[in-house]
Design an enzyme around this catalytic site. Structure first.
Site, PDB file in Angstrom:
ATOM      1  CB  CYS A 168     -11.070   1.568   8.860  1.00 33.54           C
ATOM      2  SG  CYS A 168     -10.880   1.303   7.095  1.00 33.54           S
ATOM      3  CG  HIS A 184      -4.395  -3.709   8.031  1.00 34.07           C
ATOM      4  ND1 HIS A 184      -5.612  -3.090   7.881  1.00 34.07           N
ATOM      5  CD2 HIS A 184      -4.642  -5.041   8.110  1.00 34.07           C
ATOM      6  CE1 HIS A 184      -6.560  -4.025   7.846  1.00 34.07           C
ATOM      7  NE2 HIS A 184      -6.000  -5.212   7.990  1.00 34.07           N
ATOM      8  CB  CYS A 213      -3.630   1.777   6.113  1.00 28.16           C
ATOM      9  SG  CYS A 213      -4.284   0.098   6.232  1.00 28.16           S
ATOM     10  CG  ASP A 229      -9.867  -2.167   9.973  1.00 23.53           C
ATOM     11  OD1 ASP A 229     -10.026  -1.320   9.071  1.00 23.53           O
ATOM     12  OD2 ASP A 229      -8.910  -2.955   9.982  1.00 23.53           O
ATOM     13  CB  SER A 230     -11.583  -3.933   6.217  1.00 28.75           C
ATOM     14  OG  SER A 230     -10.198  -3.745   6.425  1.00 28.75           O
ATOM     15  CD  GLU A 257      -6.851  -8.676   7.746  1.00 28.25           C
ATOM     16  OE1 GLU A 257      -7.461  -9.681   8.125  1.00 28.25           O
ATOM     17  OE2 GLU A 257      -6.891  -7.595   8.371  1.00 28.25           O
TER      18      GLU A 257
HETATM   19  N1  DGL Z   1      -7.244  -0.907   7.940  1.00 31.74           N
HETATM   20  C1  DGL Z   1      -7.852  -0.244   6.871  1.00 31.74           C
HETATM   21  C2  DGL Z   1      -7.427   1.178   6.705  1.00 31.74           C
HETATM   22  O1  DGL Z   1      -7.060   1.749   7.716  1.00 31.74           O
HETATM   23  C3  DGL Z   1      -8.303  -0.957   5.667  1.00 31.74           C
HETATM   24  C4  DGL Z   1      -7.394  -1.850   4.909  1.00 31.74           C
HETATM   25  C5  DGL Z   1      -8.185  -2.518   3.816  1.00 31.74           C
HETATM   26  O2  DGL Z   1      -9.209  -3.133   4.132  1.00 31.74           O
HETATM   27  O3  DGL Z   1      -7.811  -2.368   2.647  1.00 31.74           O
HETATM   28  O4  DGL Z   1      -7.458   1.748   5.664  1.00 31.74           O
END
Ligand code: DGL
Length: 262
Positions: free
Chosen positions: A73, A183, A181, A10-11, A151
């Site tokens: 992600c 997150h 997402c 993931d990012s 984050e």
């Molecule tokens: N966790 C990520 C997603 O599911 C990316 C969030 C990001 O880097 O903007 O989209």
């Protein structure tokens, strides 16, 4: 028996919500996680950039001898999964298909989606839902501030609660809300309060975990059942808050993180 690890990326820390669900279901597997923290956030970048970044991270995982890759992600799944499946000769699982399968199996039609700006712009979720579920009704909303707040570890404070309220308040009359997402499961308490207990809040990690387990069973890729799985975490930049949020998420005190040489 196949001891090779499962690769997850993931990012940033969001993909740990997916990793955690997979580990719960198949704890005997070994894992390599990459958080592409040097390129965070993915959600505000163009599709061209996302494809380039995904290619690099997948190459890193392949260099670590993984047997299967999970794109944990939503942004990368919606904008790069198909391209990656064409380029690489390794199984790659994203977060959208397993989730849409769940919606279909449970006859869920009135669906809300919250995700990054890039994911919403790509219409990746809508397309898959429309292809698979007749008469679906989809409401979607981009929530660009949530992943950076996650984050930062701003998950349960007043600002997080206000942001969740602002983003979710206009989504009405739904049976399920997809956390599009990875997150966003970090905000589950505030989200639950906002949408009420009758809405199924969908943490995609659970569906992905089932898909991964089924895939490795069907294809005979399982590790020894008695193995105690090892997880290695790499970040593309270690000057970040990843470790603190990951510790909370994984409920462990001791996480070791290495800088990915790239
Ligand atoms: N966790 C990520 C997603 O599911 C990316 C969030 C990001 O880097 O903007 O989209």
């Amino acid at each position: 028996m196949d001891k090779r690890p499962i690769g997850v990326f993931d990012s940033g820390v969001g993909g740990v919500t997916v990793l955690k669900e997979i580990q719960k279901l198949i704890p005997n597997e070994n894992y390599i996680y990459i958080g592409d923290t040097a390129s965070f956030p993915y959600g505000s970048k163009s599709q061209k950039t996302i494809i380039k970044l995904c290619k690099k991270r997948i190459e890193d995982l392949i260099n670590n001898n993984v047997k299967l890759i999970v794109i944990a992600c939503g942004t990368a799944t919606s904008q790069a999964l198909e391209e990656m499946q064409k380029i690489f000769n390794i199984p790659i699982i994203g977060i959208i298909e397993p989730t849409v399968k769940y919606l279909k199996d449970n006859n869920i039609r009135k669906i809300g989606i919250i995700a990054t700006a890039g994911t919403i712009r790509s219409k990746g979720w809508e397309k898959k839902i429309k292809q698979n579920i007749k008469e679906s009704d989809v409401q979607s909303k981009a929530c660009p501030l949530l992943a950076p707040m996650a984050e930062e570890g701003w998950i349960n404070n007043d600002i997080a609660k206000l942001a969740v309220h602002e983003y979710v308040k206009d989504i009405k009359n739904i049976e399920a809300l997809i956390l599009g997402c990875t997150h966003y499961p970090l905000f589950i308490d505030s989200i639950k309060k906002e949408v009420g207990k009758n809405v199924d809040i969908i943490n995609t990690g659970k569906m992905v975990a089932k898909e991964v387990k089924d895939y490795i069973n069907i294809n005979n890729l399982q590790n020894d059942k008695r193995n105690k799985g090892i997880t290695k975490i790499f970040l593309t930049d270690i000057e970040c808050n990843f470790i603190n949020v990951a510790k909370k998420l994984m409920q462990i005190e001791d996480i070791s993180i290495k800088k990915l040489n790239n």
